[in-house]
Design a protein around this motif. Structure first.
Motif, PDB file in Angstrom:
ATOM      1  N   TYR A  86      36.290  37.825  41.978  1.00 56.98           N
ATOM      2  CA  TYR A  86      35.980  38.438  43.267  1.00 56.98           C
ATOM      3  C   TYR A  86      35.634  39.891  43.037  1.00 56.98           C
ATOM      4  N   GLN A  87      34.389  40.252  43.223  1.00 53.73           N
ATOM      5  CA  GLN A  87      33.921  41.625  43.074  1.00 53.73           C
ATOM      6  C   GLN A  87      34.443  42.282  41.793  1.00 53.73           C
ATOM      7  N   GLY A  88      34.254  41.607  40.672  1.00 49.26           N
ATOM      8  CA  GLY A  88      34.644  42.163  39.392  1.00 49.26           C
ATOM      9  C   GLY A  88      36.112  42.003  39.027  1.00 49.26           C
ATOM     10  N   VAL A  89      36.875  41.332  39.877  1.00 50.42           N
ATOM     11  CA  VAL A  89      38.286  41.084  39.597  1.00 50.42           C
ATOM     12  C   VAL A  89      38.440  39.615  39.240  1.00 50.42           C
ATOM     13  N   VAL A  90      39.008  39.343  38.076  1.00 51.81           N
ATOM     14  CA  VAL A  90      39.270  37.966  37.654  1.00 51.81           C
ATOM     15  C   VAL A  90      40.679  37.603  38.107  1.00 51.81           C
ATOM     16  N   PHE A  91      40.780  36.480  38.779  1.00 54.34           N
ATOM     17  CA  PHE A  91      42.053  35.974  39.285  1.00 54.34           C
ATOM     18  C   PHE A  91      42.437  34.817  38.375  1.00 54.34           C
ATOM     19  N   ALA A  92      43.324  35.085  37.402  1.00 52.06           N
ATOM     20  CA  ALA A  92      43.707  34.077  36.411  1.00 52.06           C
ATOM     21  C   ALA A  92      44.397  32.886  37.062  1.00 52.06           C
ATOM     22  N   ARG A  93      44.324  31.741  36.408  1.00 49.39           N
ATOM     23  CA  ARG A  93      44.987  30.535  36.924  1.00 49.39           C
ATOM     24  C   ARG A  93      46.466  30.760  37.176  1.00 49.39           C
ATOM     25  N   SER A  94      47.082  31.526  36.310  1.00 49.35           N
ATOM     26  CA  SER A  94      48.517  31.801  36.469  1.00 49.35           C
ATOM     27  C   SER A  94      48.800  32.541  37.777  1.00 49.35           C
ATOM     28  N   ALA A  95      47.827  33.319  38.264  1.00 49.14           N
ATOM     29  CA  ALA A  95      47.997  34.063  39.516  1.00 49.14           C
ATOM     30  C   ALA A  95      47.871  33.152  40.732  1.00 49.14           C
ATOM     31  N   GLU A  96      47.236  32.008  40.556  1.00 52.43           N
ATOM     32  CA  GLU A  96      47.046  31.062  41.654  1.00 52.43           C
ATOM     33  C   GLU A  96      48.246  30.139  41.858  1.00 52.43           C
ATOM     34  N   ARG A  97      49.177  30.159  40.944  1.00 52.11           N
ATOM     35  CA  ARG A  97      50.289  29.203  40.919  1.00 52.11           C
ATOM     36  C   ARG A  97      51.078  29.124  42.233  1.00 52.11           C
ATOM     37  N   HIS A  98      51.267  30.238  42.912  1.00 54.26           N
ATOM     38  CA  HIS A  98      52.116  30.264  44.112  1.00 54.26           C
ATOM     39  C   HIS A  98      51.326  30.249  45.423  1.00 54.26           C
ATOM     40  N   GLY A  99      50.010  30.081  45.330  1.00 50.71           N
ATOM     41  CA  GLY A  99      49.197  29.908  46.523  1.00 50.71           C
ATOM     42  C   GLY A  99      48.689  31.176  47.190  1.00 50.71           C
ATOM     43  N   TYR A 100      48.831  32.315  46.541  1.00 51.38           N
ATOM     44  CA  TYR A 100      48.326  33.561  47.118  1.00 51.38           C
ATOM     45  C   TYR A 100      46.870  33.748  46.717  1.00 51.38           C
ATOM     46  N   SER A 101      46.136  34.492  47.535  1.00 51.39           N
ATOM     47  CA  SER A 101      44.705  34.655  47.318  1.00 51.39           C
ATOM     48  C   SER A 101      44.371  36.067  46.832  1.00 51.39           C
ATOM     49  N   ILE A 102      43.132  36.218  46.429  1.00 51.38           N
ATOM     50  CA  ILE A 102      42.653  37.542  46.047  1.00 51.38           C
ATOM     51  C   ILE A 102      42.744  38.488  47.248  1.00 51.38           C
ATOM     52  N   ARG A 103      42.483  37.982  48.431  1.00 47.62           N
ATOM     53  CA  ARG A 103      42.607  38.826  49.632  1.00 47.62           C
ATOM     54  C   ARG A 103      44.034  39.334  49.807  1.00 47.62           C
ATOM     55  N   ASP A 104      45.028  38.489  49.497  1.00 43.52           N
ATOM     56  CA  ASP A 104      46.421  38.935  49.557  1.00 43.52           C
ATOM     57  C   ASP A 104      46.654  40.082  48.579  1.00 43.52           C
ATOM     58  N   VAL A 105      46.074  39.967  47.380  1.00 40.67           N
ATOM     59  CA  VAL A 105      46.226  41.013  46.364  1.00 40.67           C
ATOM     60  C   VAL A 105      45.552  42.301  46.811  1.00 40.67           C
ATOM     61  N   VAL A 106      44.340  42.197  47.318  1.00 34.95           N
ATOM     62  CA  VAL A 106      43.615  43.389  47.775  1.00 34.95           C
ATOM     63  C   VAL A 106      44.415  44.088  48.869  1.00 34.95           C
ATOM     64  N   TYR A 107      44.957  43.331  49.809  1.00 36.51           N
ATOM     65  CA  TYR A 107      45.746  43.925  50.890  1.00 36.51           C
ATOM     66  C   TYR A 107      46.986  44.628  50.327  1.00 36.51           C
ATOM     67  N   ALA A 108      47.659  43.986  49.371  1.00 34.57           N
ATOM     68  CA  ALA A 108      48.853  44.585  48.762  1.00 34.57           C
ATOM     69  C   ALA A 108      48.516  45.872  48.016  1.00 34.57           C
ATOM     70  N   VAL A 109      47.390  45.886  47.310  1.00 35.46           N
ATOM     71  CA  VAL A 109      46.965  47.091  46.588  1.00 35.46           C
ATOM     72  C   VAL A 109      46.654  48.216  47.575  1.00 35.46           C
ATOM     73  N   GLU A 110      46.063  47.868  48.693  1.00 34.22           N
ATOM     74  CA  GLU A 110      45.728  48.869  49.708  1.00 34.22           C
ATOM     75  C   GLU A 110      46.950  49.324  50.512  1.00 34.22           C
ATOM     76  N   HIS A 111      48.032  48.546  50.485  1.00 35.61           N
ATOM     77  CA  HIS A 111      49.257  48.856  51.233  1.00 35.61           C
ATOM     78  C   HIS A 111      50.466  48.769  50.299  1.00 35.61           C
ATOM     79  N   PRO A 112      50.494  49.620  49.269  1.00 35.45           N
ATOM     80  CA  PRO A 112      51.550  49.525  48.258  1.00 35.45           C
ATOM     81  C   PRO A 112      52.915  49.994  48.775  1.00 35.45           C
TER      82      PRO A 112
END
Length: 86
Positions: free
Chosen positions: A3-29
């Motif tokens: 997603y826009q130059g960010v690779v979301f490894a399979r291990s990151a998908e294990r618990h059902g969270y999305s790249i959008r969840d990560v982007v939101y968390a990074v923006e709201h640390p």
């Protein structure tokens, strides 16, 4: 997955969270730490998660490789003890 130059490894998908969840968390640390190792920067953070009052924050671990990109390799609901581990 990528997603826009960010690779979301399979291990990151294990618990059902999305790249959008990560982007939101990074923006709201809540807390963030970074370490350099072997020319890469490893970032460990907890950040807010939108839309789910039962999981208000998530933990994220990623590797930033200068000139190559970002690999997100861990995402989960924030767990007790996350900050106690290296």
């Amino acid at each position: 997955m990528s997603y826009q130059g960010v690779v979301f490894a399979r291990s990151a998908e294990r618990h059902g969270y999305s790249i959008r969840d990560v982007v939101y968390a990074v923006e709201h640390p809540i807390r963030r730490e970074a370490r350099e190792h072997g020319g890469a920067r490893y970032v460990k953070l907890t950040g807010r998660r939108h839309g789910d009052p039962l999981v208000p924050s998530i933990e994220v671990m990623m590797k930033i490789i200068p000139g190559q990109g970002i690999v997100v390799f861990h995402v989960n609901a924030e767990q007790g003890g996350f900050w106690d581990k290296d």
